[in-house]
Design a protein around this motif. Structure first.
Motif, PDB file in Angstrom:
ATOM      1  N   MET A   1       0.854  -1.148   0.000  1.00  0.00           N
ATOM      2  CA  MET A   1       0.000   0.000   0.000  1.00  0.00           C
ATOM      3  C   MET A   1       0.907   1.219   0.000  1.00  0.00           C
ATOM      4  O   MET A   1       1.926   1.256   0.686  1.00  0.00           O
ATOM      5  N   SER A   2       0.497   2.239  -0.758  1.00  0.00           N
ATOM      6  CA  SER A   2       1.347   3.412  -0.842  1.00  0.00           C
ATOM      7  C   SER A   2       0.513   4.671  -1.050  1.00  0.00           C
ATOM      8  O   SER A   2      -0.453   4.660  -1.815  1.00  0.00           O
ATOM      9  N   THR A   3       0.869   5.724  -0.342  1.00  0.00           N
ATOM     10  CA  THR A   3       0.322   7.064  -0.538  1.00  0.00           C
ATOM     11  C   THR A   3       1.539   7.989  -0.577  1.00  0.00           C
ATOM     12  O   THR A   3       2.658   7.549  -0.321  1.00  0.00           O
ATOM     13  N   PRO A   4       1.354   9.274  -0.840  1.00  0.00           N
ATOM     14  CA  PRO A   4       2.520  10.163  -0.814  1.00  0.00           C
ATOM     15  C   PRO A   4       3.228  10.194   0.548  1.00  0.00           C
ATOM     16  O   PRO A   4       4.428  10.412   0.613  1.00  0.00           O
ATOM     17  N   GLU A   5       2.497   9.943   1.634  1.00  0.00           N
ATOM     18  CA  GLU A   5       3.084  10.012   2.972  1.00  0.00           C
ATOM     19  C   GLU A   5       3.412   8.655   3.576  1.00  0.00           C
ATOM     20  O   GLU A   5       4.136   8.575   4.553  1.00  0.00           O
ATOM     21  N   LEU A   6       2.852   7.572   3.036  1.00  0.00           N
ATOM     22  CA  LEU A   6       2.980   6.265   3.667  1.00  0.00           C
ATOM     23  C   LEU A   6       3.277   5.182   2.637  1.00  0.00           C
ATOM     24  O   LEU A   6       2.677   5.169   1.569  1.00  0.00           O
ATOM     25  N   THR A   7       4.213   4.296   2.978  1.00  0.00           N
ATOM     26  CA  THR A   7       4.472   3.105   2.170  1.00  0.00           C
ATOM     27  C   THR A   7       4.505   1.920   3.115  1.00  0.00           C
ATOM     28  O   THR A   7       5.214   1.940   4.124  1.00  0.00           O
ATOM     29  N   TRP A   8       3.722   0.896   2.804  1.00  0.00           N
ATOM     30  CA  TRP A   8       3.664  -0.323   3.613  1.00  0.00           C
ATOM     31  C   TRP A   8       3.768  -1.498   2.662  1.00  0.00           C
ATOM     32  O   TRP A   8       2.945  -1.673   1.769  1.00  0.00           O
ATOM     33  N   THR A   9       4.827  -2.292   2.805  1.00  0.00           N
ATOM     34  CA  THR A   9       5.051  -3.435   1.932  1.00  0.00           C
ATOM     35  C   THR A   9       5.422  -4.643   2.767  1.00  0.00           C
ATOM     36  O   THR A   9       5.717  -4.523   3.958  1.00  0.00           O
ATOM     37  N   GLY A  10       5.440  -5.786   2.137  1.00  0.00           N
ATOM     38  CA  GLY A  10       5.874  -6.992   2.822  1.00  0.00           C
ATOM     39  C   GLY A  10       4.908  -8.146   2.612  1.00  0.00           C
ATOM     40  O   GLY A  10       4.006  -8.080   1.795  1.00  0.00           O
ATOM     41  N   ASP A  11       5.166  -9.196   3.367  1.00  0.00           N
ATOM     42  CA  ASP A  11       4.319 -10.378   3.330  1.00  0.00           C
ATOM     43  C   ASP A  11       4.050 -10.804   4.764  1.00  0.00           C
ATOM     44  O   ASP A  11       4.287 -10.040   5.683  1.00  0.00           O
ATOM     45  N   ARG A  12       3.581 -12.025   4.967  1.00  0.00           N
ATOM     46  CA  ARG A  12       3.226 -12.434   6.327  1.00  0.00           C
ATOM     47  C   ARG A  12       4.441 -12.632   7.232  1.00  0.00           C
ATOM     48  O   ARG A  12       4.289 -12.817   8.428  1.00  0.00           O
ATOM     49  N   ASN A  13       5.640 -12.601   6.680  1.00  0.00           N
ATOM     50  CA  ASN A  13       6.848 -12.799   7.470  1.00  0.00           C
ATOM     51  C   ASN A  13       7.572 -11.503   7.837  1.00  0.00           C
ATOM     52  O   ASN A  13       8.135 -11.395   8.916  1.00  0.00           O
ATOM     53  N   LYS A  20       6.196   9.575   6.317  1.00  0.00           N
ATOM     54  CA  LYS A  20       6.922  10.842   6.355  1.00  0.00           C
ATOM     55  C   LYS A  20       5.947  12.008   6.509  1.00  0.00           C
ATOM     56  O   LYS A  20       4.877  12.028   5.913  1.00  0.00           O
ATOM     57  N   GLY A  21       6.339  12.943   7.348  1.00  0.00           N
ATOM     58  CA  GLY A  21       5.577  14.160   7.566  1.00  0.00           C
ATOM     59  C   GLY A  21       6.473  15.356   7.369  1.00  0.00           C
ATOM     60  O   GLY A  21       7.626  15.228   6.951  1.00  0.00           O
ATOM     61  N   GLU A  22       5.963  16.517   7.694  1.00  0.00           N
ATOM     62  CA  GLU A  22       6.724  17.746   7.472  1.00  0.00           C
ATOM     63  C   GLU A  22       8.016  17.786   8.288  1.00  0.00           C
ATOM     64  O   GLU A  22       9.071  18.138   7.773  1.00  0.00           O
ATOM     65  N   ASP A  23       7.958  17.420   9.562  1.00  0.00           N
ATOM     66  CA  ASP A  23       9.134  17.471  10.429  1.00  0.00           C
ATOM     67  C   ASP A  23       9.497  16.117  11.025  1.00  0.00           C
ATOM     68  O   ASP A  23      10.236  16.048  12.008  1.00  0.00           O
ATOM     69  N   ALA A  24       8.953  15.041  10.448  1.00  0.00           N
ATOM     70  CA  ALA A  24       9.202  13.715  11.023  1.00  0.00           C
ATOM     71  C   ALA A  24       9.199  12.647   9.943  1.00  0.00           C
ATOM     72  O   ALA A  24       8.612  12.821   8.876  1.00  0.00           O
ATOM     73  N   ARG A  25       9.874  11.563  10.255  1.00  0.00           N
ATOM     74  CA  ARG A  25       9.890  10.388   9.370  1.00  0.00           C
ATOM     75  C   ARG A  25      10.039   9.154  10.251  1.00  0.00           C
ATOM     76  O   ARG A  25      10.788   9.166  11.229  1.00  0.00           O
ATOM     77  N   ILE A  26       9.337   8.079   9.878  1.00  0.00           N
ATOM     78  CA  ILE A  26       9.408   6.813  10.598  1.00  0.00           C
ATOM     79  C   ILE A  26       9.676   5.720   9.570  1.00  0.00           C
ATOM     80  O   ILE A  26       8.968   5.629   8.563  1.00  0.00           O
ATOM     81  N   ASP A  27      10.681   4.903   9.813  1.00  0.00           N
ATOM     82  CA  ASP A  27      10.994   3.752   8.968  1.00  0.00           C
ATOM     83  C   ASP A  27      11.159   2.545   9.878  1.00  0.00           C
ATOM     84  O   ASP A  27      12.060   2.536  10.726  1.00  0.00           O
ATOM     85  N   PHE A  28      10.292   1.551   9.718  1.00  0.00           N
ATOM     86  CA  PHE A  28      10.330   0.340  10.542  1.00  0.00           C
ATOM     87  C   PHE A  28      10.383  -0.900   9.675  1.00  0.00           C
ATOM     88  O   PHE A  28       9.822  -0.942   8.589  1.00  0.00           O
TER      89      PHE A  28
END
Length: 113
Positions: A1-13, A20-28
């Motif tokens: 799933m992807s939007t300009p602010e969010l990307t979520w990828t992967g499988d069940r494992n 990403k926001g204006e003053d913040a970013r999270i990568d997990f």
């Protein structure tokens, strides 16, 4: 799933999440410790106004990543939980949002893996 602010990828494992926001970013990155737990042992669930939904949970996922606040990176490590439900939403969700059923539904149900 992807939007300009969010990307979520992967499988069940393994899941990868980037926000990403204006003053913040999270990568997990979260790694499952075992197979998903299926609702009622079959992955099928129902509630008022809905009969065709699937549900699974991936508890105790080892999670690592980076949180950046105001250009300052912070390394993070911990445990996360993923709860997924797919399919038609119960009627009361659309009613409470003031939307038609069609507007409150996903475009296509996803199969349980």
């Amino acid at each position: 799933m992807s939007t300009p602010e969010l990307t979520w990828t992967g499988d069940r494992n393994v899941y990868m999440l980037s926000v990403k926001g204006e003053d913040a970013r999270i990568d997990f990155i979260a790694t499952a410790s075992g197979p998903p737990l299926l609702m009622n042992g079959q992955g099928r669930c129902s509630s008022s106004g809905s009969t065709s939904r699937t549900s699974s949970r991936s508890p105790a996922m080892g999670t690592t990543g980076t949180v950046v606040l105001d250009s300052q990176p912070y390394e993070v490590t911990g445990i996360s939980w993923l709860d997924r439900q797919r399919g038609r939403l119960p009627d009361f969700f659309a009613d409470s949002l003031g939307q038609s059923q069609e507007a409150a539904q996903p475009s296509a149900p996803q199969p349980v893996r």
